[in-house]
Design a protein around this motif. Structure first.
Motif, short mmCIF file in Angstrom:
data_model
loop_
_atom_site.label_atom_id
_atom_site.label_comp_id
_atom_site.label_asym_id
_atom_site.label_seq_id
_atom_site.Cartn_x
_atom_site.Cartn_y
_atom_site.Cartn_z
N GLN A 166 0.80 -1.21 0.00
CA GLN A 166 0.00 0.00 0.00
C GLN A 166 0.84 1.27 0.00
O GLN A 166 0.39 2.31 -0.48
CB GLN A 166 -0.93 -0.02 1.22
N ASN A 167 2.07 1.21 0.53
CA ASN A 167 2.89 2.41 0.61
C ASN A 167 3.77 2.61 -0.62
O ASN A 167 4.73 3.35 -0.59
CB ASN A 167 3.75 2.40 1.87
N THR A 168 3.43 1.95 -1.74
CA THR A 168 4.18 2.15 -2.97
C THR A 168 3.62 3.33 -3.75
O THR A 168 2.50 3.77 -3.54
CB THR A 168 4.11 0.88 -3.84
N LEU A 169 4.44 3.82 -4.66
CA LEU A 169 4.07 4.98 -5.47
C LEU A 169 2.83 4.70 -6.30
O LEU A 169 1.96 5.57 -6.46
CB LEU A 169 5.25 5.36 -6.37
N LEU A 170 2.71 3.50 -6.82
CA LEU A 170 1.56 3.14 -7.66
C LEU A 170 0.26 3.29 -6.87
O LEU A 170 -0.68 3.96 -7.34
CB LEU A 170 1.72 1.70 -8.16
N VAL A 171 0.18 2.67 -5.70
CA VAL A 171 -1.06 2.69 -4.93
C VAL A 171 -1.39 4.10 -4.45
O VAL A 171 -2.53 4.57 -4.55
CB VAL A 171 -0.96 1.72 -3.74
N GLN A 172 -0.39 4.81 -3.95
CA GLN A 172 -0.65 6.16 -3.44
C GLN A 172 -1.04 7.13 -4.55
O GLN A 172 -1.85 8.03 -4.35
CB GLN A 172 0.58 6.67 -2.68
N THR A 173 -0.46 6.93 -5.74
CA THR A 173 -0.85 7.77 -6.88
C THR A 173 -2.31 7.55 -7.23
O THR A 173 -3.08 8.51 -7.43
CB THR A 173 0.02 7.43 -8.11
N LEU A 174 -2.73 6.31 -7.27
CA LEU A 174 -4.12 6.01 -7.59
C LEU A 174 -5.06 6.54 -6.51
O LEU A 174 -6.15 7.02 -6.81
CB LEU A 174 -4.31 4.51 -7.77
N LEU A 175 -4.63 6.48 -5.25
CA LEU A 175 -5.45 7.03 -4.18
C LEU A 175 -5.66 8.52 -4.35
O LEU A 175 -6.77 9.04 -4.15
CB LEU A 175 -4.80 6.75 -2.82
N ARG A 176 -4.61 9.23 -4.73
CA ARG A 176 -4.75 10.68 -4.94
C ARG A 176 -5.66 10.99 -6.12
O ARG A 176 -6.45 11.93 -6.08
CB ARG A 176 -3.36 11.30 -5.14
N VAL A 177 -5.56 10.20 -7.19
CA VAL A 177 -6.44 10.40 -8.34
C VAL A 177 -7.89 10.14 -7.95
O VAL A 177 -8.79 10.89 -8.33
CB VAL A 177 -6.01 9.49 -9.51
N VAL A 178 -8.11 9.08 -7.17
CA VAL A 178 -9.46 8.77 -6.72
C VAL A 178 -10.00 9.90 -5.85
O VAL A 178 -11.18 10.26 -5.93
CB VAL A 178 -9.47 7.43 -5.97
N GLN A 179 -9.14 10.50 -5.04
CA GLN A 179 -9.56 11.62 -4.19
C GLN A 179 -10.08 12.79 -5.02
O GLN A 179 -11.19 13.28 -4.80
CB GLN A 179 -8.38 12.11 -3.35
N GLU A 180 -9.28 13.22 -5.96
CA GLU A 180 -9.64 14.45 -6.67
C GLU A 180 -10.75 14.25 -7.69
O GLU A 180 -11.37 15.21 -8.15
CB GLU A 180 -8.41 15.04 -7.36
N ARG A 181 -11.06 12.99 -8.04
CA ARG A 181 -12.15 12.73 -8.98
C ARG A 181 -13.36 12.12 -8.29
O ARG A 181 -14.23 11.55 -8.95
CB ARG A 181 -11.65 11.80 -10.09
N ILE A 182 -13.44 12.25 -6.97
CA ILE A 182 -14.49 11.56 -6.21
C ILE A 182 -15.88 12.05 -6.59
O ILE A 182 -16.87 11.33 -6.44
CB ILE A 182 -14.25 11.71 -4.69
N ASN A 183 -15.98 13.28 -7.10
CA ASN A 183 -17.29 13.80 -7.50
C ASN A 183 -17.86 13.07 -8.72
O ASN A 183 -19.02 13.26 -9.06
CB ASN A 183 -17.21 15.30 -7.79
N GLU A 184 -17.04 12.26 -9.39
CA GLU A 184 -17.51 11.48 -10.54
C GLU A 184 -18.19 10.19 -10.11
O GLU A 184 -18.63 9.41 -10.95
CB GLU A 184 -16.34 11.16 -11.47
N CYS A 185 -18.28 9.94 -8.81
CA CYS A 185 -18.85 8.69 -8.30
C CYS A 185 -20.33 8.57 -8.64
O CYS A 185 -21.12 9.45 -8.29
CB CYS A 185 -18.68 8.63 -6.78
N ASP A 186 -20.68 7.50 -9.32
CA ASP A 186 -22.08 7.12 -9.41
C ASP A 186 -22.30 5.96 -8.45
O ASP A 186 -21.43 5.63 -7.64
CB ASP A 186 -22.45 6.74 -10.85
#
Length: 689
Positions: A227-247
């Motif tokens: 979980q503390n790898t760059l890949l996972v944390q990058t995706l977490l940040r992307v999910v954060q900033e696009r959370i308003n797209e949640c259906d």
């Protein structure tokens, strides 16, 4: 025309994400960032005109700087401690994420370090005619037999989106055994295309559909990428900033992802964002499965107002609950630590009405959730126990034992099921290991269930099994086991002799659980003095004083006794030998027709002319759930009071509080002056059912 326009807009979004831009970032609550993008050349049209010239330079700039994640701990399960982002001049991802040419997106202590070797000449802008046909994750998982096969397919002809490859690998991994899954994951990490796939996933995260990002993140976490790898944390940040797209679909996947991950800073922000999103969209959720997934993932520390909203939404959807929904509602409420009696009552009816064919593991989860929620439903517990008793021959004994342990936590005693298990122990004692032995003794002694034709055989088998473990069992487990036997009025000599060794008692008194051990040793000493023990009656245990029990004033009972008998005819809060305490003591003649004043009791002979009455004011917790069968400690105390010459009267606190004074006086008068057969106090509870 509409299709062409839609295709043009989709392509334009992807090109825009690759454009060299300068950005103004505005911070919003929950650290969710929205960025205002200003195009360097004035408009997207200029970008399209110069796309070919700028593509290679943009790709080169991807690896000029790096986003560093510094973890406060090297553990793979720990979150990100601090994040530092370097300002970039040209980017591929609008999030301003770039990676050093020597930095791996999955570099971690437990994984082999993989270097990126990225050349601009290898990047090709595929036209409509040359672009590979996208492959769905479902088709990939059907065509490939291993994780390496998926990576081989990716390296041969990469297609968009990269999340499909991760989803396919997780689907394949679910079909494997644990050993095979562990081996395949190691091959996956060492595969030469794995790094390239991780790189593609990070680069495409900004432009792929939001649900693809979530499905990819879920698969990545399940595949065991730290979980503390760059890949996972990058995706977490992307999910954060696009959370308003949640259906609704994305809401369900996001909730599942949060449930599967360990806490970290990005996770905490994301969970807070989910709570706000759920609070806004709760009445728009249509599927019961999505509602339950969201309820499970919001966390026990979610605001009570949000929990109540979710409860109201679930109550409105009760008519649409399937049997499976009702079964899982118990776990959902336990996961969010919210005790909704309305939901639990309705779901209990559905579970009992459709219990046939239900796996015992689901029933165990239901009972475990009831324990966590402190929810007691006698009909539900009886329904589950009846069904397990009916299917006892096909149930695994470890599952039945676990269910009995949970029932004991809930103070529920099902005589038929416990009799079946007792007979199984007598017939097949070989399944008892040391841990299960202590558990079985605790369950049967705590619920005071030693009855039926197999009682003595059961006790002998358990004593023999305990004797076989004497040189392997810990001192505290031995104390627990022997005290359980004492509650059941059974005293195996070998375990007793082993426990009463001075060095073992000294070890118990030095333990971290010293107070608990002292209480148990005092109970053991009382049994050796007051019960018919075929052991050294003169043995004296030198023990520290046990902590005095908390005394709760029984004001109403004292008022009733004063009204009925008058002052000077009863004693209150009487301390007896062997660390026993009674709430009230009354002394009567041997026929129990007259109460004797306390000042006159010395002129009579206690052994022949006086009957001592002990009134115990007891709470619900001293009974089993049916409120008629005393639990182990109360039964032992009543047995010992009888040995000391007392007649015991039980007064239930919760019932006494409901009675008017007149009715309370009538009740106690009938109990004190009763000339009928001995009450429950004169029955040996160790052999009653």
């Amino acid at each position: 025309m509409n299709n062409r326009a839609g295709s043009f807009i989709w392509n334009l979004r992807q090109f825009t994400a690759l454009a060299p831009t300068s950005r103004t970032v505005r911070l919003y609550p929950l650290e969710l960032c929205r960025s205002k993008i200003v195009y360097s050349n004035g408009s997207p049209r200029n970008f399209l005109n110069h796309f070919d010239d700028q593509m290679q330079s943009s790709i080169r700039s991807l690896f000029q700087d790096a986003l560093f994640f510094k973890s406060g701990n090297d553990s793979q399960t720990k979150g990100v401690g601090a994040v530092t982002a370097l300002r970039l001049s040209r980017l591929l991802c609008p999030r301003r994420l770039s990676f050093d040419s020597k930095q791996s997106p999955v570099c971690d202590d437990g994984l082999k370090k993989i270097n990126f070797h990225h050349e601009a000449s290898n990047e090709v802008v595929h036209t409509k005619e040359t672009k590979p046909t996208p492959v769905s994750w479902r088709k990939l998982s059907q065509e490939c037999n291993s994780l390496s096969d998926v990576l081989d397919t990716f390296s041969a002809a990469p297609t968009f989106p990269s999340s499909n490859y991760f989803s396919a690998m997780w689907t394949i991994a679910k079909r494997m055994s644990e050993d095979q899954k562990r081996f395949e994951k190691q091959l996956m990490f060492n595969h030469p295309a794995f790094t390239q796939l991780c790189e593609h996933m990070m680069r495409e995260a900004k432009i792929m559909y939001y649900d693809h990002v979530l499905f990819g993140l879920h698969a990545i976490v399940k595949l065991g990428i730290p979980q503390n790898t760059l890949l996972v944390q990058t995706l977490l940040r992307v999910v954060q900033e696009r959370i308003n797209e949640c259906d609704e679909k994305c809401l369900s996947v996001l909730s599942t992802v949060l449930e599967a991950m360990e806490p970290c800073k990005n996770m905490d922000v994301l969970r807070a964002g989910l709570r706000i999103l759920v609070d806004q969209q709760i009445w728009k959720i249509e599927r019961v499965f999505t509602l339950q997934t969201v309820m499970r993932s919001i966390g026990k520390d979610a605001p009570i107002s949000l929990k109540r909203k979710l409860e109201m939404k679930a109550v409105r959807e009760l008519d649409r609950f399937s049997v499976s929904n009702s079964q899982h509602m118990f776990e959902v409420l336990a996961a969010m630590d919210h005790r909704s009696v309305a939901l639990l009552n309705e779901c209990s009816k559905t579970v009992v009405g459709n219990i046939h064919g239900c796996p015992i593991k689901i029933l165990i989860n239901i009972v475990q959730s009831c324990r966590d929620l402190r929810y007691h439903n006698l009909d539900l517990f009886n329904g589950i126990a009846d069904y397990v008793a009916a299917t006892f021959d096909i149930c695994k004994l470890k599952h039945v034992l676990f269910l009995l342990v949970l029932f004991e936590n809930l103070a529920f005693r099902h005589a038929a099921l416990m009799d079946l298990f007792m007979k199984k122990v007598v017939d097949e004692p070989g399944f008892l290991n040391m841990k299960s032995l202590v558990s079985v003794l605790h369950v049967y002694s705590s619920l005071n269930h030693v009855c039926g034709p197999h009682t003595q055989e059961f006790l002998n088998v358990m004593a023999s099994a305990l004797t076989g473990y004497l040189y392997h069992i810990s001192s505290e487990n031995l104390l627990d086991a022997v005290c359980s036997f004492c509650l059941m009025n059974h005293f195996p000599l070998a375990p007793l002799h082993q426990l009463l060794q001075q060095d073992l008692i000294d070890e118990l008194l030095r333990s971290d659980n010293k107070e608990r051990n002292i209480r148990k040793l005092h109970s053991l000493a009382a049994c050796l003095k007051l019960d018919d023990v075929p052991y050294q009656k003169a043995v004296d245990l030198v023990l520290p004083l046990s902590p005095s029990p908390l005394l709760y004033p029984n004001v109403k009972v004292a008022e009733v006794l004063s009204s009925l008998l008058g002052k000077g005819y009863f004693s209150e809060n009487v301390q007896l030998p062997h660390n026993y305490h009674i709430d009230f003591e009354i002394r009567m003649d041997s026929n129990r027709s007259q109460v004797l004043p306390l000042s006159d009791v010395t002129v009579v002979t206690p052994a022949t002319d006086m009957q001592r009455l002990a009134i115990l004011c007891v709470p619900r917790s001293t009974y089993c759930l049916d409120l008629t069968h005393p639990r182990g400690f109360l039964a032992m105390k009543m047995r010992h009071l009888k040995a000391m010459g007392f007649h015991v009267i039980l007064v239930n606190n919760w019932e006494m509080e409901k009675l008017e004074m007149k009715d309370a006086v009538t009740f106690l008068k009938s109990e004190i002056y009763s000339t009928e057969a001995p009450s429950t106090a004169d029955v040996n509870f160790q052999s009653s059912c």
